[in-house]
Design an enzyme around this catalytic site. Structure first.
Site, PDB file in Angstrom:
ATOM      1  NE  ARG A 142      -0.952  -3.819 -24.716  1.00 52.94           N
ATOM      2  CZ  ARG A 142      -2.245  -4.320 -24.830  1.00 52.94           C
ATOM      3  NH1 ARG A 142      -2.666  -4.898 -25.918  1.00 52.94           N
ATOM      4  NH2 ARG A 142      -3.011  -3.970 -23.844  1.00 52.94           N
ATOM      5  CG  ASP A 159       0.017  -3.175 -21.738  1.00 52.20           C
ATOM      6  OD1 ASP A 159       1.018  -4.200 -22.010  1.00 52.20           O
ATOM      7  OD2 ASP A 159      -0.765  -3.400 -21.339  1.00 52.20           O
ATOM      8  CG  ASP A 213      -8.987   5.329 -20.629  1.00 48.54           C
ATOM      9  OD1 ASP A 213      -9.708   5.996 -20.251  1.00 48.54           O
ATOM     10  OD2 ASP A 213      -8.505   4.298 -20.107  1.00 48.54           O
TER      11      ASP A 213
HETATM   12  N1  ARG Z   1       0.226  -7.091 -15.835  1.00 45.97           N
HETATM   13  C1  ARG Z   1       0.053  -7.535 -17.369  1.00 45.97           C
HETATM   14  C2  ARG Z   1       1.197  -7.252 -18.088  1.00 45.97           C
HETATM   15  O1  ARG Z   1       2.003  -6.310 -17.871  1.00 45.97           O
HETATM   16  C3  ARG Z   1      -1.418  -7.221 -18.024  1.00 45.97           C
HETATM   17  C4  ARG Z   1      -1.421  -5.729 -18.193  1.00 45.97           C
HETATM   18  C5  ARG Z   1      -2.740  -5.291 -18.914  1.00 45.97           C
HETATM   19  N2  ARG Z   1      -3.872  -5.762 -18.063  1.00 45.97           N
HETATM   20  C6  ARG Z   1      -5.038  -5.153 -17.882  1.00 45.97           C
HETATM   21  N3  ARG Z   1      -5.838  -5.490 -17.117  1.00 45.97           N
HETATM   22  N4  ARG Z   1      -5.454  -4.217 -18.483  1.00 45.97           N
HETATM   23  O2  ARG Z   1       1.398  -7.814 -19.153  1.00 45.97           O
END
Ligand code: ARG
Length: 400
Positions: free
Chosen positions: A93, A122, A13
């Protein structure tokens, strides 16, 4: 010409994003990768980013900042979203965004881009941080708006533009990896009835195959922060790495949960977080020995709100910072040692001690050492129970 700082992971991506942005905006692209302990080779990432069309590549070691300013504050706050998720992805993040803002200012860039989809958390976490720290800059989320309808279309685009694609066999999961834990979703995991296959797990042993002998470890805390293991003082990075290793070997730290995303979707996510599980278990246990009852109970309410704020992308909010101040104040006596037994996926506390413990054996014992004034309890119960005595009288009056 636009200058865009892209949160770059080296995956399909974000590689396609570099080319796509460059073409769409005639932009100059700066690729940014944070080292949060995801075990990537920076030289390979750099080569790939530049080959894909980035003008510049940043690989910044944020591990210590992550541990000291994000992970440990979350540990002190017992931040587990919905009681389970140690928030590894969520904590990274705002850290990544803050460092992208610094790069953008230095490079005089006009925009940020990230590779998050339109249905996850995210995107919210990145963008709230960008808006809070650098509201004048534009935010572009290509995955939310581009034309590709499938992974195959993206791969075709990548091939057409000579973007190195390393998908030999189709990667069945979406994985986000850092020091504090690994988040795994997609593929068969999307069926909440389906047991996670072994290949979903990256760093933990299946508890069934874990050593058949338990391992004991002692974790030392100073004012809520873990500072040592087995009598030896070590820094945060070393400690977390050691615990991921030891815990992983014993199958500790696997979490399988259905969680409520901010956008209203329920999702099934698998986490692997041996160090986080061990440290949260040990830290909470130490607090039980040290914090006064009402403070301890109230702190669980604060922790729930604190974990929600982290999950929801409110890291830089005054609300979270105010709670952090409260939490720090609660930690001033949280110093001591916890003994943990690791065995076949279980992480069990078997001992705890602290110079600031409120536990008094002389008070809790049922032996002749007891110093508690049993007779004083009569008066206590009379007064403490007064409201109930009055209510009892009233209900009988009405029944008459
Ligand atoms: N559900 C988790 C969160 O919102 C992880 C998100 C990213 N997960 C992933 N497998 N890319 O913090």
């Amino acid at each position: 010409m636009k200058k865009i700082v892209v949160a770059y992971s080296g995956g399909l991506d974000t590689s396609v994003i570099i080319k796509w942005l460059q073409t769409k905006y005639q932009a100059e692209i700066i690729a940014f990768t944070a080292d949060v302990g995801q075990r990537e080779n920076p030289a390979l990432l750099e080569k790939k980013a530049l080959q894909t069309g980035a003008k510049k590549f940043y690989f910044v070691d944020l591990k210590d900042e992550f541990i000291n300013n994000y992970i440990f504050p979350s540990l002190k706050g017992s931040a587990l979203y919905e009681g389970k998720y140690p928030l590894a992805t969520a904590l990274s993040r705002p850290l990544i965004a803050k460092n992208m803002v610094e790069v953008a200012k230095k490079e005089n860039a006009d925009a940020f881009a990230h590779g998050c989809t339109g249905k996850g958390n995210d995107q919210v976490r990145f963008e709230l941080a960008f808006k809070n720290l650098a509201p004048e800059k534009e935010i572009i989320a290509p995955v939310r708006e581009w034309e590709f309808k499938s992974r195959e279309e993206e791969i075709a685009y990548a091939k057409k533009h000579n973007i190195p694609v390393s998908v030999t066999k189709k990667k069945p999961y979406s994985i986000d990896w850092n020091l504090w834990g690994i988040s795994i979703e997609c593929g068969v995991l999307e069926d909440p009835w389906h047991e996670p296959p072994e290949d979903a797990y990256q760093i933990t042993q299946n508890p069934e195959n874990a050593p058949s002998k338990p391992e004991y470890i002692e974790i030392e805390f100073c004012e809520g922060i873990p500072v040592g293991i087995n009598g030896r003082h070590v820094n945060g990075l070393k400690l977390i790495s050691m615990l991921n290793e030891i815990g992983g070997k014993h199958g500790v730290g696997r979490i399988d949960m259905i969680e409520n995303r901010l956008v209203g979707i329920k999702s099934r996510e698998i986490y692997e977080a041996p160090a986080a599980v061990i440290l949260h278990t040990a830290h909470s246990e130490l607090e039980k020995l040290i914090l006064e009852r009402e403070l301890l109970h109230f702190k669980t309410i604060v922790s729930q709100k604190y974990s929600e704020l982290i999950y929801y992308g409110y890291w830089f909010s005054d609300f979270r910072i105010c709670l952090e101040k409260f939490i720090n104040e609660t930690q001033k006596y949280v110093t001591g040692t916890v003994r943990i037994k690791l065995f076949k996926g279980q992480c069990t506390v078997v001992g705890r001690k602290s110079p600031f413990s409120l536990y008094e054996e002389k008070l809790s014992t049922y032996t002749e050492k007891d110093i508690f004034d049993h007779r004083a309890s009569k008066g206590f119960i009379d007064i403490y129970g007064l409201p109930l005595i009055l209510e009892g009288r009233r209900i009988r009056k009405k029944e008459k």
